[in-house]
Structure formats: structure tokens, C-alpha cells
Design an enzyme around this catalytic site. Structure first.
Site, PDB file in Angstrom:
ATOM      1  N   HIS A 605       0.805  -1.217   0.000  1.00  0.00           N
ATOM      2  CA  HIS A 605       0.000   0.000   0.000  1.00  0.00           C
ATOM      3  C   HIS A 605       0.840   1.269   0.000  1.00  0.00           C
ATOM      4  O   HIS A 605       0.304   2.372   0.005  1.00  0.00           O
ATOM      5  CB  HIS A 605      -0.912  -0.051   1.235  1.00  0.00           C
ATOM      6  CG  HIS A 605      -2.082   0.855   1.184  1.00  0.00           C
ATOM      7  ND1 HIS A 605      -2.384   1.749   2.191  1.00  0.00           N
ATOM      8  CD2 HIS A 605      -3.054   1.015   0.248  1.00  0.00           C
ATOM      9  CE1 HIS A 605      -3.484   2.417   1.885  1.00  0.00           C
ATOM     10  NE2 HIS A 605      -3.915   1.991   0.717  1.00  0.00           N
ATOM     11  N   LYS A 607       3.068   4.458  -1.138  1.00  0.00           N
ATOM     12  CA  LYS A 607       3.049   5.353  -2.304  1.00  0.00           C
ATOM     13  C   LYS A 607       4.243   6.294  -2.197  1.00  0.00           C
ATOM     14  O   LYS A 607       4.215   7.258  -1.430  1.00  0.00           O
ATOM     15  CB  LYS A 607       1.750   6.178  -2.333  1.00  0.00           C
ATOM     16  CG  LYS A 607       0.453   5.356  -2.326  1.00  0.00           C
ATOM     17  CD  LYS A 607      -0.257   5.479  -1.029  1.00  0.00           C
ATOM     18  CE  LYS A 607      -1.656   4.949  -0.998  1.00  0.00           C
ATOM     19  NZ  LYS A 607      -2.000   3.800  -1.747  1.00  0.00           N
ATOM     20  N   ASP A 612      16.641  11.504  -8.178  1.00  0.00           N
ATOM     21  CA  ASP A 612      17.807  12.335  -7.870  1.00  0.00           C
ATOM     22  C   ASP A 612      17.518  13.761  -8.313  1.00  0.00           C
ATOM     23  O   ASP A 612      16.762  14.000  -9.261  1.00  0.00           O
ATOM     24  CB  ASP A 612      19.064  11.798  -8.559  1.00  0.00           C
ATOM     25  CG  ASP A 612      18.969  11.863 -10.071  1.00  0.00           C
ATOM     26  OD1 ASP A 612      19.751  12.613 -10.695  1.00  0.00           O
ATOM     27  OD2 ASP A 612      18.104  11.169 -10.663  1.00  0.00           O
ATOM     28  N   HIS A 939      -9.362  10.405   1.388  1.00  0.00           N
ATOM     29  CA  HIS A 939      -8.362   9.334   1.266  1.00  0.00           C
ATOM     30  C   HIS A 939      -7.104   9.668   2.062  1.00  0.00           C
ATOM     31  O   HIS A 939      -6.119   8.941   2.035  1.00  0.00           O
ATOM     32  CB  HIS A 939      -8.016   9.128  -0.218  1.00  0.00           C
ATOM     33  CG  HIS A 939      -7.207   7.906  -0.497  1.00  0.00           C
ATOM     34  ND1 HIS A 939      -5.852   7.953  -0.754  1.00  0.00           N
ATOM     35  CD2 HIS A 939      -7.563   6.596  -0.565  1.00  0.00           C
ATOM     36  CE1 HIS A 939      -5.406   6.727  -0.977  1.00  0.00           C
ATOM     37  NE2 HIS A 939      -6.419   5.885  -0.863  1.00  0.00           N
ATOM     38  N   LYS A 941      -4.286  10.278   4.979  1.00  0.00           N
ATOM     39  CA  LYS A 941      -3.776   9.467   6.083  1.00  0.00           C
ATOM     40  C   LYS A 941      -2.807  10.337   6.882  1.00  0.00           C
ATOM     41  O   LYS A 941      -1.588  10.164   6.814  1.00  0.00           O
ATOM     42  CB  LYS A 941      -3.038   8.226   5.565  1.00  0.00           C
ATOM     43  CG  LYS A 941      -3.918   7.243   4.784  1.00  0.00           C
ATOM     44  CD  LYS A 941      -3.789   7.454   3.315  1.00  0.00           C
ATOM     45  CE  LYS A 941      -4.406   6.349   2.486  1.00  0.00           C
ATOM     46  NZ  LYS A 941      -5.758   5.939   2.773  1.00  0.00           N
ATOM     47  N   ASP A 946      -1.059  19.753  17.916  1.00  0.00           N
ATOM     48  CA  ASP A 946      -0.651  21.019  18.533  1.00  0.00           C
ATOM     49  C   ASP A 946       0.010  21.992  17.562  1.00  0.00           C
ATOM     50  O   ASP A 946       0.779  22.869  17.975  1.00  0.00           O
ATOM     51  CB  ASP A 946       0.302  20.749  19.701  1.00  0.00           C
ATOM     52  CG  ASP A 946      -0.361  20.010  20.837  1.00  0.00           C
ATOM     53  OD1 ASP A 946      -1.608  19.988  20.879  1.00  0.00           O
ATOM     54  OD2 ASP A 946       0.351  19.453  21.691  1.00  0.00           O
TER      55      ASP A 946
END
Length: 1088
Positions: A605, A607, A612, A939, A941, A946
Site C-alpha cells: 500500500h 506510495k 535524484d 483518502h 492518512k 498542537d
């Protein structure tokens, strides 16, 4: 996999501190900045999935309340265990009570009793659904019971049982009365356990306050699953559903679930453990030989003609006996696991575990099992009452290992262990948020160390057009720059000179990264990568191999998830771009059942894009992109999130909406909201290391390919390319630069998916890896989340595709196995702040429903688990308000709120959508076109704490992403040392603050003054009112243009924290499906 709801269609590094599950022992130094030096401490600390805690009985003083120094001997209590303390081969059980202080935290006057035989610790995959069989196991306590003195034969093993009628309420009722904080003295447990002779030489006590002594590395508790044995009346004496002595490691809950045999015991207190457990599992002795069957079978085969020379292999010289390991559990959720020792009845582990806990429990269990090819067999259990460790005393000793009848599983069978509990308030590492100064070393106990002096760019959505979001001022006269993610990725690839490495759940060669008026908008990703490879750039693609997509002898199947993996492989087949389709596989040592489960329902999963880049002075350096965006169809979007207006322009060849089945002509697209990042600096080299470790594992030749004389793994060796600077020489920002970033890379991954993890599990602690059964695991993403939540001082803001966890504390379905600590840690953080009379706020943004058909069984199940998680959190908060006497002044939603995103477009002169299509007027398609509304799919994540710390990556908040043995994930955690509360003693106004404000501007349609104080009650109520107003507009019959996208999540939370469907809105508008979900079918690991 990216969406698992119903769908319509030679560079191995040796990082010194790599143990994300088992926290290294407190005295250890922080992770070294150089991963290529040996670890600074020697072996005996085996943090990998082990947790040595044994508890001898407490003294006559109850440690759950203030200690009474005037000891009055209690009346002789009944034996709490059905075994004497004598039959230990060593002299006697050893106990050292090291009394540091008395805590009233979480004490409860309630007790429970247990009785009955030990059920199997793991359940085969073929066992009926957890809903049907596991919960029955825990709930049939009163319907039928085994008679007193009767015996039960389970799998050929006779268990004698004695049935007792409980005088106590079921545990669910007890837990409802557990006090989070109890400032009143509590009576000693009744009856207290008998005393035990002390150790002759007591180990020194562990101090609580030394800086850096207690690292809250969260890692052991996600692969934990609650088993329902605590969720029933503890006097249960019928366990017919769990009478399996052997179990498959391929069972759906093998990594997490720990079903512990019941014993006849005195009443025990259920107490809240919130802090860390410091455990050692030393050794066992006189274990039974559980492999007699294999030896007998071997004897039979050796008697056949021609086998005479083999007799020695099955006799004394090569004795076949048990392969023991120990599983540690709290509330039947596994928090640690030792490695397996082959053929030993007297195994020595010497493994150390430092595990975070946030569990209500009466005992800590050490379950000794025999590992077999087909699964595992239960030998016996050592149970340590929580009450005996609650005050912080260190309990150490050698304890009998009891079988299901409450007797030693073998004459003299015993386990030596030690255990000590430290409550959260004694763990100084969590007291200051992100620490200031050079002594702060990031998240301890992780595979990759904290890398200093880099730069980070934070992205929202695939593209942000100029002027689409407000200008935001930061400290030092700076302004937040709204990055353009896919634009930056395109030009980073285009300017690469040496290497382009891409990982993805899905990579589609037809996707266009730039879609504005730029000339580059004519290029597809496939065209760009082919042209770069023709220039001599090494282009490698590592893509998840969807097992349902195939191209065999001309037969083509797109696969259930439609990831385009075979299509992309075919496109690059005759080019110099190398595409490696990587299936998610279990190790060879796993059972056949476990292997099928892993390869069928789990995914790769991650991504990432690694290239360079120009480093100045004709040198090149490595930069990396990490986050939630795959380079595939359906992902391109802007903060406006159009649903109809771009169907004939930007999204004409990129329509994506798996909610509908059948004709989608004129239907709204599914808008896509995501978070991503760009890392420039030393941490980018850790992202490269992750790619190299995965590539080497996936590209390892198998079968006939092993006959090749040489094998080119295709990876470039950076040390052989003089113009690319290495990790030690990468250009860094100055420590005095206010815009400098410190970055750390985290993963969820196991040794079946990477090369470079040690072969010997005893070496796992040196790399901060956890032991699973026949696998080593990096669980540092979970560790990072728990560390950040525990250290939070003011507020938490989360965007995530899923939010499921802490099932061991749900009111029901405790055995589901979603045992990551994140939801419970958030709820207990709020409870802590309520107790301290301090403000704290949590904002959580999730999708309206999981991607797919909302009426589908899998989608409904995810919604059901999500609702259980919400309910548990709100009830925990209400209990804290009630105990503080604040339930009349505040409601749970003054501290915790859930939101989703949606959009609605009025028809205007620019509308070009088709009204065609032959669908029924009541179909989801027709209703959506009429109402002109649709959810914006979250979608993301990510988490912001703070305004000083951000975690962002590919990992969802569920068991799949956090456990480490399921989906493979990567994430980064970062902060600016000049923009922290510890440095400023006030609100940080750095890039992370700007990022959150930019996200809130996107979601709400503007900026409010109170947004600068997200912990304030004013801000919480303002944001909630905006969400409620937007939901009413979204759900109304009248079609109106929406300015803001933030919607109240469509459930009602009353003042006592009860979560119910909104009156009159029990299903999702237009598309149907119960908002609170449903659970009717067989339980599996797909949806948790």
C-alpha cells in the site's frame, strides 16, 4: 488494498535501533543518526514481540489505592489459583515488591470470577464467524453449563471442570463502572492472593523520572486482538466453541487474538492500565512434548524397508519435541510475542518488552504455545493479576504453567518472568509535546532514526490552482506556500538524471499529472517515464500485484480493485522501464491457510516517488515524495472538488466513481481529497532504503531463475556513482535556520516483504523489530501515532480514510481483532485533560462511507466497526465528565467531533453534464443527478498535533495498516524545531500551522479568528456549527451551491455519549446504506 469496501468492479541497511513494537529498554541511548554503525548496546534485550510479565501475589496491602502502612493480616483467603506454589523446580516462586508510590488511577471496587477450561488460543479459519461462535462462547454462560465435577473431552484431551455460579455482574457491566480516575481510597481486593516468599536477591527497581527512561513506543498492541473471554460473565463454564487445543496460525486472528483458558479463581479487580509495561520473559522449564504424534509417525515410517539408516534421525540424537514460544496478552489482546525456539523443553528467551497499554483488564496473561507447521498448540498459561502490578511494584518470579484444568501442564513446568507497570503520568517523555533542543531524539524504538536539518513541503490534494486558497501569514514574516503536488512530481521526474523509483498500490501509465494550460499537460506518466529511461535514467516501478487481475494466454481480467497493474506492465514491456509486480505473500513457514489469507486480502500500500535532484556544484542528491496519493486515475482534484463541472474537461478521460453499478452517464464523479509530502534531506535516503529493501525481496529469483550464473537486481549502487552525494554528505539546512525540519520515517511491514531484516530473531531488538510467529515486524507507524497522541497537549486533528480500533474496549464484538491503541489513546487523552480541568479538542475527518457500494456487506461492516469505535470513545469521555462532576456543564462533543466532506453544485451556464442515460428514477444514479450532490472521498492518512507535529503517509487508522503483517505502509513524522511549544512557550506559527489552516480554509470555505486556537471551546463549537449547517444544506431537497465542504458526520451523539443515527436520516442520501452500518455475516480480517 487501497479500498476494501464493496467495489463495483544488496543494499540492506543495518540501522541500530529498529524496534517499533518492542520498545528498547529504558537505559538504551536514542537511535543513532548513522544507520550503518553497529548498535551501541549488546544483545540480551530482545524487544521483538515479547513481554515478560509474571506476577506473584501481592502483599496484604491493596496497591490500587493509597497504601496502608499499618498492615493488618487479613483472614485466610481462598486460593485464587487452582494450583499450589510448590511444584516449581526452582525453590519457590520469587517475588520482589518494589513500592514506588501509590496510584489511585483507574481503580475499581468491582471484581469478577473466572472458571472453566482453557479454550484454544487461536481459532482456525474454518471456525464459524466470530459473531456466531466467539461471542457465543462468551455469552452462553447462563444458558447451559457443565455440571460440577464433570469432565469435558476436547480434541481428545480430557479437562476436568468445576462450575461455579458467579455472584458478580458480567464484565461488560463491570467495565461500565470502572472509574478512569478514582481519588478515593479503595478497599483491598477481596479476597487477596496469598503471599509468596521474596526473591533472595531483588533486582533494583526501575525509576520513573529519569529523562528518556520510558519510551512509549507503541508497537506491541496492534497485533493484538481481544478475545471475548473478558466480555462475558466470568463464571462461564461452557466453552464448547473454543475447545480446540490446536489452532492454525492462518486463522483470522492469529496475530492478534489470544483466547486464554478460564480458571477457577477468586474475584479479581478490573483496572485500567494506561501507560507502559516493562516485561522480561526469561526461560521456561519442563515443558510437555507436544510433538509425540510426529515422533510416533516417524517411528512407523522408519520401520519400512530401506529406512534402517534413518532410525537415528527420529531417536535420541535428533529428538523431536515442542517448539515453544510465549504470547503476552492484556484483555486478550496480544501485546507481545517471543520468538520460537525449536525442539526444546527448556527454552531460554531472555526477551525484553516495553509495551504501551490502554486496556481495562484483571490479568496479564503469558500463554505458552507449541508452534507447529499447521498452526500452534496450547501448553498452558501464567496469569498475573493486574492488581498486583498496579501500584508500580516490580513482580518477578518463576510460576507454574497451568493447563485447562488448572493444573501444571507438565510436572515441574514453569515460566520465569518479570513485569512492572508505569502509569502514563509517570512517563516524562510525554509531558512536553515535541521536545526542544538537541536532546530530543524523535520517536524512540523505531527502525529509522530521526534525521535532522532537512526540508519538507506539505501538499493538500493533487493540485492547488493559484489564488484558490487564502494567503496565510506565519512567524518571521513568512507565508504558507500552497504546494502543487502532481506538478512538483512531474518536474522532479523530468529533471532526474540518474534514477526514478516509484512504489504504488496502483500506478497507471495513462494518468496525466499536469492538466492546466501548461504544455506538459500533453504528457502521460507512461510517456514521461519511457522518455527518461531512453535518456539512460534507471526507472523502476514496484507495484502491488492484484491477485484478481490476470493476463494469461490472451485472457485479460482487470481485477476487482481495477489497479491497472497488468495494463501498466504490458505498456512498459518492451521498454527499458522495469516494472516489478509484487504480490503480497506470507512466508514459507506460515501455514497454507495463512498464506492464502495474506495473498488474497492484503496489499502493498506504500506510495512513494524517489528521484535524484540538483544538489549544486554539479552534484546530485536524493529527494522523495511520500503520502496517500497513488499515480493513477481518480486522484486528480483541487480544493474546489467539482462533481459535475469538469466531466467534459479536466476529468473527461478520468472518470472515477465506484459507488455506482451500471450506467454512469451524467453521474457525478467522486471528488478526491488527499495529503502528500516532499522530503529533501537525510530522511529521503531512508525512503530510498525502504525501496531498495523491498525491491531486493521482490526481485529475488525463485525456481528456475536461481540457475542463472549471475543476477542483476537493477538497483543502482549510489556509492559507485560519484556525482550522487551519500547520506553522510547530503546538504543540510543550518540548525539555526527557522525553516529547518527534523524528519523520521516509519513503516508497517514484515520480513516477508523486505530484505535485510535479520535471519536470527534474537537480533531483532537491535533493529527495533517485533517478533510475530515466524516473522519479524516493523510497526513503527503505530508507535509514532501513540507517541504523538500521548505527548499532545492542546489538540489533535486527523484526516483518515478509516477510523477503526481498540476493539478490546468496545461494548460488544470485542473479539474482532482491531486492537490498535489509537482510538483508546485519544479517548484517554481527553479524559486526562478533563480530570486536569484543561481544554483539549480532537477533530476527525473521515469519508461519508468507505469507497464502494454503500449497501454492500463489506462497506456496511466497516461502518459498523467505525460506529463501535466512535461509541467507545464518546462513552469513555462521558465517564470522565461524570467522575469530574462536569457532565452538566459540557458534553462529549465539546471535546471530540467527527466530520466528513461533501459537495453540491447548482446548475449554471457552464454545466455540460448529460441528462441522458436509462436508469430507474429511484436508482442511486438518477437520484444523484437530480440532487446534484456527492461526498468528497477522504483518502488522507495524516494527523496534526498542537500545530507542531505532523504524521503523513499511506497508513489508515485500522488494523490492516497498523499491524505490520497485513498491508505494507510507509509514513513520515516531522516538525520544525524552531516552531514548537517547548521552544516558543506559545502557539507555534510555522509551516504545520499554515498547513492545518489551509486545510480548514479548504473545508470550511474561509478562515475564522477562532481557528488559531483549535483547543478552545469557542473553536470547537464554531466548527461543529459549520458542519451542522453544511450538512443541512447537503441533505436538503433544494439544490444550492455549497461554499464549504465540511459536514457533520451524520450521527447523533447525546449528552451521555450515545451514538445513534440522525432522526429521519438513517441512510446515506441518494445512495442508501445504513449510516451506522450492520454486521450479519462471517467475521474476517478484510474489513478491520
Amino acid at each position: 488494498m487501497d479500498n476494501y469496501g464493496s467495489s463495483s468492479s544488496s543494499s540492506s541497511s543495518s540501522y541500530p535501533n529498529h524496534n517499533p513494537y518492542a520498545y528498547p529498554p529504558p537505559p538504551y541511548p536514542p537511535p543513532s543518526p548513522d544507520p550503518y554503525h553497529p548498535p551501541p548496546y549488546p544483545y540480551p534485550y530482545d524487544s521483538a514481540h515479547s513481554y515478560p510479565y509474571a506476577y506473584p501475589p501481592p502483599d496484604s496491602t491493596s496497591h490500587s489505592g493509597p497504601l496502608d502502612h499499618h498492615h493488618h493480616p487479613p483472614p485466610p483467603p481462598p486460593h485464587p489459583y487452582p494450583y499450589p506454589h510448590a511444584p516449581i523446580s526452582e525453590s519457590a516462586p520469587h517475588l520482589t515488591l518494589q513500592d514506588h508510590s501509590s496510584f489511585q488511577y483507574g481503580s475499581s471496587p468491582y471484581h469478577y470470577q473466572q472458571s472453566g477450561p482453557y479454550p484454544s488460543p487461536e481459532i482456525p479459519l474454518q471456525v464459524p464467524s466470530r459473531a456466531d461462535s466467539f461471542s457465543n462462547y462468551h455469552q452462553q454462560h447462563s444458558s447451559s453449563s457443565i455440571g460440577i465435577g464433570s469432565s469435558v473431552n476436547v480434541d481428545g484431551v480430557n479437562y476436568s471442570t468445576v462450575s461455579h455460579t458467579s455472584a458478580y455482574a458480567p464484565l461488560d457491566n463491570l467495565l461500565s463502572n470502572v472509574h478512569l480516575y478514582d481519588n478515593h481510597p479503595t478497599a483491598p481486593a477481596s479476597p487477596p492472593a496469598p503471599s509468596v516468599p521474596p526473591l533472595t536477591s531483588a533486582p533494583s527497581s526501575t525509576r520513573y523520572d529519569r529523562p528518556g527512561d520510558f519510551y512509549g513506543y507503541p508497537g506491541h498492541s496492534f497485533s493484538s486482538t481481544s478475545d471475548g473471554s473478558y466480555s462475558s460473565q466470568i463464571d462461564s463454564s461452557e466453552h464448547s466453541a473454543y475447545g480446540h487445543l490446536s489452532s492454525f496460525d492462518g486463522s483470522q486472528h492469529s496475530q492478534s487474538l489470544q483466547i486464554v483458558p478460564q480458571q477457577n479463581k477468586g474475584s479479581l479487580k478490573v483496572l485500567l492500565l494506561h501507560g507502559n509495561l516493562d516485561i522480561w520473559v526469561y526461560h521456561a522449564e519442563n515443558l510437555p512434548n507436544m510433538d509425540m504424534f510426529h515422533r510416533t509417525l516417524g517411528d512407523v515410517f522408519t520401520k519400512f524397508p530401506g529406512n534402517a539408516n534413518n532410525e537415528v534421525e527420529v531417536h535420541t540424537d535428533n529428538k523431536i519435541t515442542s517448539d515453544p514460544y510465549v504470547s503476552l496478552s492484556v484483555s486478550n489482546a496480544v501485546i507481545g510475542r517471543t520468538f520460537v525456539i525449536s525442539n526444546s523443553e527448556n527454552p531460554v528467551w531472555k526477551q525484553h518488552f516495553y509495551a504501551p497499554v490502554a486496556h481495562c483488564a484483571a490479568e496479564v496473561h503469558f500463554v505458552v504455545k507449541d508452534s507447529d507447521v499447521v498452526g500452534s498448540q496450547l501448553m498452558g498459561v501464567v496469569a498475573i493479576p493486574v492488581e498486583q502490578i498496579y501500584s508500580g511494584v516490580k513482580v518477578e518470579g518463576t510460576f507454574p504453567i497451568l493447563n485447562g484444568s488448572g493444573k501444571p501442564c507438565n510436572p515441574g513446568a514453569a515460566l520465569k518472568l518479570s513485569i512492572q507497570y508505569t502509569p502514563i503520568e509517570k512517563l516524562s517523555i510525554y509531558h512536553q509535546g515535541v521536545g526542544a533542543g538537541p536532546d530530543y531524539h524523535g520517536v524512540p524504538g523505531t527502525y529509522f532514526p530521526l534525521r535532522k536539518s532537512g526540508t519538507v513541503t506539505l501538499y493538500q490534494d493533487a493540485h492547488v490552482p493559484d489564488g484558490s486558497l487564502p494567503n496565510l501569514k506565519l512567524d518571521g514574516g513568512m507565508h504558507f506556500v500552497h504546494g502543487k503536488c502532481w506538478h512538483d512530481i512531474f518536474y522532479a521526474i523530468r529533471q532526474a538524471r540518474r534514477l526514478i523509483y516509484i512504489t504504488g498500490w496502483s500506478v497507471w501509465h495513462k494518468v496525466k499529472l499536469i492538466r492546466d494550460a501548461d504544455q506538459a499537460s500533453n504528457f502521460t506518466l507512461g510517456d514521461l517515464l519511457k522518455s527518461k529511461s531512453q535518456e539512460g535514467v534507471r526507472v523502476l516501478l514496484l507495484i502491488w500485484d492484484d491477485p484478481t487481475s490476470r493476463n494469461i494466454l490472451g485472457y485479460k481480467a482487470d481485477g476487482i480493485m481495477q489497479t491497472h497493474d497488468e495494463e501498466t506492465r504490458r505498456f512498459f514491456k518492451n521498454s527499458s522501464v522495469q516494472v516489478l509486480l509484487c504480490p503480497r505473500i506470507a512466508g514459507k513457514r506460515h501455514s497454507w491457510i495463512k498464506q492464502r489469507e495474506v495473498e488474497t486480502i492484503y496489499t502493498h500500500h506504500q506510495k512513494t516517488v524517489i528521484v535524484d535532484s540538483d544538489a549544486g556544484n554539479n552534484r546530485r542528491k536524493i529527494i522523495a515524495f511520500v503520502g496517500g496519493l497513488d499515480l493513477c486515475d481518480g486522484r486528480y482534484d483541487t480544493p474546489q472538488h467539482p462533481i459535475f463541472r469538469t466531466l467534459q474537461t479536466v476529468h473527461k478521460e478520468d472518470y472515477h466513481n465506484p459507488t455506482y453499478t451500471g450506467n454512469v452517464d451524467g453521474c457525478p464523479r467522486e471528488p478526491w481529497h488527499d495529503l502528500h509530502s516532499r522530503i529533501d534531506g537525510p530522511a529521503a535516503y531512508d525512503v530510498l532504503t525502504n525501496f531498495e529493501e523491498r525491491w531486493l525481496k521482490a526481485a529475488k529469483p525463485h525456481g528456475i531463475k536461481k540457475l542463472k550464473m549471475s543476477y542483476d537486481d537493477a538497483l543502482l549502487r549510489l556509492e559507485r556513482i560519484p556525482d550522487i552525494v551519500g547520506l553522510s554528505n547530503v546538504p543540510c539546512t543550518s540548525e539555526n535556520d527557522p525553516e529547518a525540519w527534523h524528519v523520521q520515517i516509519f513503516r508497517s511491514i514484515d520480513s516477508n516483504s523486505v530484505s535485510g531484516f535479520p535471519k536470527d530473531p534474537k537480533e531483532a531488538p537491535a533493529k527495533n523489530l517485533v517478533c510475530g510467529k515466524n516473522v519479524l515486524i516493523d510497526m513503527s507507524i503505530h508507535t509514532a501515532y501513540v507517541k504523538a497522541i500521548r505527548a499532545a497537549q492542546h489538540f489533535i486533528y486527523i484526516e483518515n480514510q478509516y477510523f477503526i480500533g481498540s476493539s478490546y474496549n468496545w461494548s460488544s464484538n470485542k473479539d474482532v481483532g482491531a486492537n490498535n491503541l489509537i482510538p483508546m489513546e485519544i479517548a484517554l487523552k481527553i479524559a486526562d485533560k478533563i480530570r486536569a480541568n484543561e481544554r483539549f479538542s480532537v477533530y476527525i475527518v473521515i469519508p461519508m462511507w468507505p469507497e464502494g457500494v454503500p449497501t454492500g456487506a463489506a462497506t456496511q461492516r466497516i461502518l459498523f466497526w467505525q460506529n463501535k469505535t466512535m461509541q467507545m470513545m464518546y462513552e469513555t469521555i462521558y465517564k470522565a465528565l461524570e467522575e469530574a462532576g462536569l457532565e452538566g456543564a459540557f458534553s462529549p462533543q465539546d471535546y471530540l467531533n467527527f466530520f466528513c466532506l461533501g459537495n453540491r453544485e447548482a446548475i449554471d451556464g457552464y454545466d455540460t453534464t448529460s441528462s441522458g442515460g436509462h436508469t430507474a428514477a429511484s436508482s442511486p444514479q438518477a437520484l444523484s443527478k437530480k440532487s446534484r450532490r456527492f461526498m468528497i472521498y477522504v483518502h488522507s492518512k495524516g494527523m496534526i498535533v498542537d500545530d507542531e507535529y505532523v504524521i503523513l503517509g499511506s497508513a489508515n487508522i485500522n488494523q490492516r495498516s497498523m499491524e505490520g503483517t497485513r498491508d505494507t505502509e510507509i509514513a513520515m513524522g516531522a516538525y520544525q524545531p524552531h516552531h514548537t511549544w517547548a521552544r516558543k512557550a506559545s502557539n507555534p506559527l510555522g509551516q504545520i500551522y499554515g498547513y492545518r489552516m489551509s486545510l480548514w480554509a479548504e473545508h470550511t470555505g474561509g478562515i475564522e479568528d477562532c481557528f488559531t486556537q483549535p483547543e478552545s471551546l469557542e473553536c470547537v463549537r464554531k466548527v461543529r456549527s459549520l458542519g451542522e449547517m453544511n450538512w443541512k444544506q447537503f441533505a436538503a431537497d433544494e439544490v444550492t451551491e455549497m461554499r464549504g465542504h465540511l459536514l457533520k458526520y451524520p450521527v447523533e451523539v447525546d449528552h451521555k455519549g450515545k451514538v445513534r443515527p440522525l432522526p429521519g436520516c438513517e441512510t446515506f442520501p441518494d445512495v442508501g446504506g445504513s449510516i451506522v452500518g450492520s454486521f450479519l455475516a462471517i467475521q474476517e480480517n478484510l474489513t478491520i
